[in-house]
Design a protein around this motif. Structure first.
Motif, mmCIF file in Angstrom:
data_model
loop_
_atom_site.group_PDB
_atom_site.id
_atom_site.type_symbol
_atom_site.label_atom_id
_atom_site.label_comp_id
_atom_site.label_asym_id
_atom_site.label_seq_id
_atom_site.Cartn_x
_atom_site.Cartn_y
_atom_site.Cartn_z
ATOM 1 N N LEU A 1 -4.039 -33.757 -8.735
ATOM 2 C CA LEU A 1 -3.888 -32.307 -8.635
ATOM 3 C C LEU A 1 -3.910 -31.614 -9.988
ATOM 4 O O LEU A 1 -4.078 -30.399 -10.054
ATOM 5 N N ALA A 2 -3.770 -32.354 -11.060
ATOM 6 C CA ALA A 2 -3.856 -31.756 -12.400
ATOM 7 C C ALA A 2 -5.309 -31.585 -12.846
ATOM 8 O O ALA A 2 -5.569 -30.990 -13.883
ATOM 9 N N GLY A 3 -6.241 -32.069 -12.055
ATOM 10 C CA GLY A 3 -7.654 -32.003 -12.418
ATOM 11 C C GLY A 3 -8.310 -30.673 -12.093
ATOM 12 O O GLY A 3 -7.746 -29.827 -11.412
ATOM 13 N N PRO A 4 -9.530 -30.492 -12.559
ATOM 14 C CA PRO A 4 -10.233 -29.219 -12.412
ATOM 15 C C PRO A 4 -10.739 -28.914 -10.998
ATOM 16 O O PRO A 4 -11.220 -27.816 -10.745
ATOM 17 N N ASP A 5 -10.616 -29.856 -10.078
ATOM 18 C CA ASP A 5 -11.078 -29.621 -8.707
ATOM 19 C C ASP A 5 -10.038 -28.901 -7.853
ATOM 20 O O ASP A 5 -10.249 -28.698 -6.661
ATOM 21 N N HIS A 6 -8.921 -28.522 -8.446
ATOM 22 C CA HIS A 6 -7.829 -27.901 -7.700
ATOM 23 C C HIS A 6 -7.413 -26.591 -8.352
ATOM 24 O O HIS A 6 -7.699 -26.334 -9.523
ATOM 25 N N GLY A 7 -6.719 -25.774 -7.569
ATOM 26 C CA GLY A 7 -6.120 -24.551 -8.092
ATOM 27 C C GLY A 7 -7.125 -23.610 -8.716
ATOM 28 O O GLY A 7 -8.141 -23.273 -8.121
ATOM 29 N N ASP A 8 -6.834 -23.221 -9.958
ATOM 30 C CA ASP A 8 -7.669 -22.227 -10.640
ATOM 31 C C ASP A 8 -8.898 -22.826 -11.321
ATOM 32 O O ASP A 8 -9.595 -22.139 -12.065
ATOM 33 N N GLY A 9 -9.170 -24.106 -11.072
ATOM 34 C CA GLY A 9 -10.399 -24.718 -11.550
ATOM 35 C C GLY A 9 -10.369 -25.250 -12.970
ATOM 36 O O GLY A 9 -11.409 -25.579 -13.531
ATOM 37 N N ARG A 10 -9.204 -25.381 -13.543
ATOM 38 C CA ARG A 10 -9.135 -25.954 -14.893
ATOM 39 C C ARG A 10 -8.225 -27.175 -14.881
ATOM 40 O O ARG A 10 -7.339 -27.287 -14.033
ATOM 41 N N ALA A 11 -8.501 -28.091 -15.772
ATOM 42 C CA ALA A 11 -7.649 -29.266 -15.916
ATOM 43 C C ALA A 11 -6.354 -28.846 -16.606
ATOM 44 O O ALA A 11 -6.381 -28.120 -17.603
ATOM 45 N N LEU A 12 -5.237 -29.290 -16.062
ATOM 46 C CA LEU A 12 -3.947 -28.949 -16.641
ATOM 47 C C LEU A 12 -3.554 -29.979 -17.682
ATOM 48 O O LEU A 12 -3.974 -31.132 -17.642
ATOM 49 N N ASP A 13 -2.742 -29.553 -18.615
ATOM 50 C CA ASP A 13 -2.325 -30.399 -19.722
ATOM 51 C C ASP A 13 -1.123 -31.247 -19.312
ATOM 52 O O ASP A 13 0.020 -30.908 -19.586
ATOM 53 N N VAL A 14 -1.402 -32.342 -18.592
ATOM 54 C CA VAL A 14 -0.380 -33.329 -18.249
ATOM 55 C C VAL A 14 -0.552 -34.466 -19.235
ATOM 56 O O VAL A 14 -1.631 -35.046 -19.344
ATOM 57 N N ARG A 15 0.517 -34.746 -19.964
ATOM 58 C CA ARG A 15 0.446 -35.721 -21.059
ATOM 59 C C ARG A 15 1.122 -37.029 -20.679
ATOM 60 O O ARG A 15 2.116 -37.030 -19.960
ATOM 61 N N PRO A 16 0.593 -38.136 -21.199
ATOM 62 C CA PRO A 16 1.175 -39.440 -20.889
ATOM 63 C C PRO A 16 2.558 -39.600 -21.525
ATOM 64 O O PRO A 16 2.943 -38.839 -22.411
ATOM 65 N N ALA A 17 3.260 -40.601 -21.040
ATOM 66 C CA ALA A 17 4.578 -40.909 -21.579
ATOM 67 C C ALA A 17 4.477 -41.241 -23.066
ATOM 68 O O ALA A 17 3.560 -41.934 -23.495
ATOM 69 N N VAL A 18 5.417 -40.697 -23.843
ATOM 70 C CA VAL A 18 5.465 -40.960 -25.278
ATOM 71 C C VAL A 18 6.922 -41.174 -25.664
ATOM 72 O O VAL A 18 7.782 -40.361 -25.312
ATOM 73 N N GLY A 19 7.181 -42.245 -26.380
ATOM 74 C CA GLY A 19 8.544 -42.503 -26.819
ATOM 75 C C GLY A 19 9.487 -42.610 -25.634
ATOM 76 O O GLY A 19 9.231 -43.302 -24.678
ATOM 77 N N GLY A 20 10.572 -41.866 -25.681
ATOM 78 C CA GLY A 20 11.564 -41.891 -24.620
ATOM 79 C C GLY A 20 11.264 -40.956 -23.467
ATOM 80 O O GLY A 20 12.016 -40.887 -22.514
ATOM 81 N N ARG A 21 10.171 -40.242 -23.550
ATOM 82 C CA ARG A 21 9.806 -39.293 -22.494
ATOM 83 C C ARG A 21 8.824 -39.914 -21.519
ATOM 84 O O ARG A 21 7.967 -40.691 -21.891
ATOM 85 N N GLY A 22 8.938 -39.476 -20.277
ATOM 86 C CA GLY A 22 7.944 -39.849 -19.280
ATOM 87 C C GLY A 22 6.780 -38.877 -19.368
ATOM 88 O O GLY A 22 6.594 -38.197 -20.379
ATOM 89 N N LEU A 23 6.006 -38.784 -18.294
ATOM 90 C CA LEU A 23 4.919 -37.812 -18.251
ATOM 91 C C LEU A 23 5.486 -36.410 -18.466
ATOM 92 O O LEU A 23 6.581 -36.096 -18.012
ATOM 93 N N THR A 24 4.718 -35.588 -19.157
ATOM 94 C CA THR A 24 5.120 -34.205 -19.377
ATOM 95 C C THR A 24 3.963 -33.281 -19.005
ATOM 96 O O THR A 24 2.819 -33.715 -18.916
ATOM 97 N N VAL A 25 4.289 -32.026 -18.801
ATOM 98 C CA VAL A 25 3.284 -31.006 -18.537
ATOM 99 C C VAL A 25 3.497 -29.886 -19.538
ATOM 100 O O VAL A 25 4.645 -29.545 -19.862
ATOM 101 N N ALA A 26 2.417 -29.350 -20.046
ATOM 102 C CA ALA A 26 2.528 -28.227 -20.969
ATOM 103 C C ALA A 26 3.252 -27.090 -20.274
ATOM 104 O O ALA A 26 2.989 -26.800 -19.101
ATOM 105 N N ARG A 27 4.174 -26.472 -20.974
ATOM 106 C CA ARG A 27 4.955 -25.367 -20.403
ATOM 107 C C ARG A 27 4.040 -24.299 -19.786
ATOM 108 O O ARG A 27 4.306 -23.785 -18.710
ATOM 109 N N ALA A 28 2.934 -24.012 -20.450
ATOM 110 C CA ALA A 28 2.008 -22.982 -19.968
ATOM 111 C C ALA A 28 1.346 -23.376 -18.646
ATOM 112 O O ALA A 28 0.874 -22.510 -17.913
#
Length: 105
Positions: A39-66
């Motif tokens: 669902l984070a891909g460009p085939d959904h919603g407003d047609g753009r890929a969303l900035d979902v980032r892989p796990a880094v350090g002590g964090r799991g997956l994250t999504v850009a606030r915007a």
């Protein structure tokens, strides 16, 4: 991409707070792994890929606030189409998510 931790939200937190879902369910829906609909891909919603980032350090997956509200909208739309939410639940959860996520730091 900014390295500022305030620019991203933890996906597990979004799952619990905004979507009342288990984090694993949300990860399956938004990530490419696990056979989910990406669902984070460009085939959904407003047609753009969303900035979902892989796990880094002590964090799991994250999504850009915007992109957090759009991600929640896509997941709620998906749940509405599959019948796990009715329109009233969808609208209420989306409203609560917009209020909650735009004020979350």
């Amino acid at each position: 991409m900014s390295a500022d931790p305030d620019d991203v939200l933890d996906l597990d937190r979004v799952a619990h707070a905004a979507l009342a879902m288990e984090p694993g369910q949300l990860r399956r829906l938004v990530a490419r792994e696990g056979g989910g609909p990406w669902l984070a891909g460009p085939d959904h919603g407003d047609g753009r890929a969303l900035d979902v980032r892989p796990a880094v350090g002590g964090r799991g997956l994250t999504v850009a606030r915007a992109d957090a509200v759009e991600l929640v909208r896509r997941v709620l739309d998906h749940r509405l189409l599959e019948g796990s939410l009715d329109e009233q639940q969808h609208d209420q959860m989306l409203t609560e998510a917009v209020v909650g996520l735009t004020g979350t730091r």
